[in-house]
Design an enzyme around this catalytic site. Structure first.
Site, PDB file in Angstrom:
ATOM      1  N   ARG A  17      -0.845  -7.144  10.423  1.00 56.91           N
ATOM      2  CA  ARG A  17      -1.362  -7.285   9.912  1.00 56.91           C
ATOM      3  C   ARG A  17      -2.629  -7.020  10.342  1.00 56.91           C
ATOM      4  O   ARG A  17      -3.585  -7.197   9.135  1.00 56.91           O
ATOM      5  CB  ARG A  17      -1.006  -9.043   9.490  1.00 56.91           C
ATOM      6  CG  ARG A  17      -0.298 -10.181   9.056  1.00 56.91           C
ATOM      7  CD  ARG A  17      -0.306 -11.721   9.916  1.00 56.91           C
ATOM      8  NE  ARG A  17      -0.597 -12.058  11.189  1.00 56.91           N
ATOM      9  CZ  ARG A  17      -1.220 -12.657  11.739  1.00 56.91           C
ATOM     10  NH1 ARG A  17      -1.549 -13.609  11.220  1.00 56.91           N
ATOM     11  NH2 ARG A  17      -1.847 -13.169  12.620  1.00 56.91           N
ATOM     12  N   ASN A  42       2.323 -13.720   8.682  1.00 58.36           N
ATOM     13  CA  ASN A  42       3.337 -13.721   8.711  1.00 58.36           C
ATOM     14  C   ASN A  42       4.260 -14.766   8.738  1.00 58.36           C
ATOM     15  O   ASN A  42       4.002 -15.527   8.033  1.00 58.36           O
ATOM     16  CB  ASN A  42       3.309 -13.927  10.732  1.00 58.36           C
ATOM     17  CG  ASN A  42       2.763 -12.592  11.512  1.00 58.36           C
ATOM     18  OD1 ASN A  42       2.709 -12.176  11.143  1.00 58.36           O
ATOM     19  ND2 ASN A  42       2.175 -12.855  11.888  1.00 58.36           N
TER      20      ASN A  42
END
Length: 99
Positions: free
Chosen positions: A30, A48
């Site tokens: 990320r 997530n």
């Protein structure tokens, strides 16, 4: 008379929704995606999920396609199994956020 039709140039703004499955948590996926998006002027978000990561990327077609390609491998320690990509309408996002 109307001008050239919009939507035909490579620089057109597009948005893609991605669902990435595999080992993509705990490997800076990320954060790396956020950094790359900021560097390239792409907006959207990433978060997530239970099975991987979900993201939306919005920006000029060539740049978004480049980031989608990167998402298929991710950062060095990621193990990407599959990336599902869906076209969605641009939302006019102004930033990239990690959720």
């Amino acid at each position: 008379m109307s001008g050239p039709s919009e939507g035909a140039a490579d620089g057109d703004v597009i948005r893609r929704h991605l669902v990435v499955s595999g080992r993509v948590q705990g490997v800076f996926y990320r954060e790396t995606l956020r950094r790359l998006a900021l560097e390239k002027g792409v907006t959207g978000w990433a978060r997530n999920t239970r099975d991987g990561l979900e993201a939306e990327l919005e920006g000029p077609r060539p740049v978004v396609e480049e980031l989608v390609k990167w998402c298929r491998s991710g950062p060095p320690h990621a193990v990407v199994i599959h990336v599902a990509v869906t076209e969605v309408e641009p939302a006019g996002a102004t930033e990239f956020r990690v959720r």
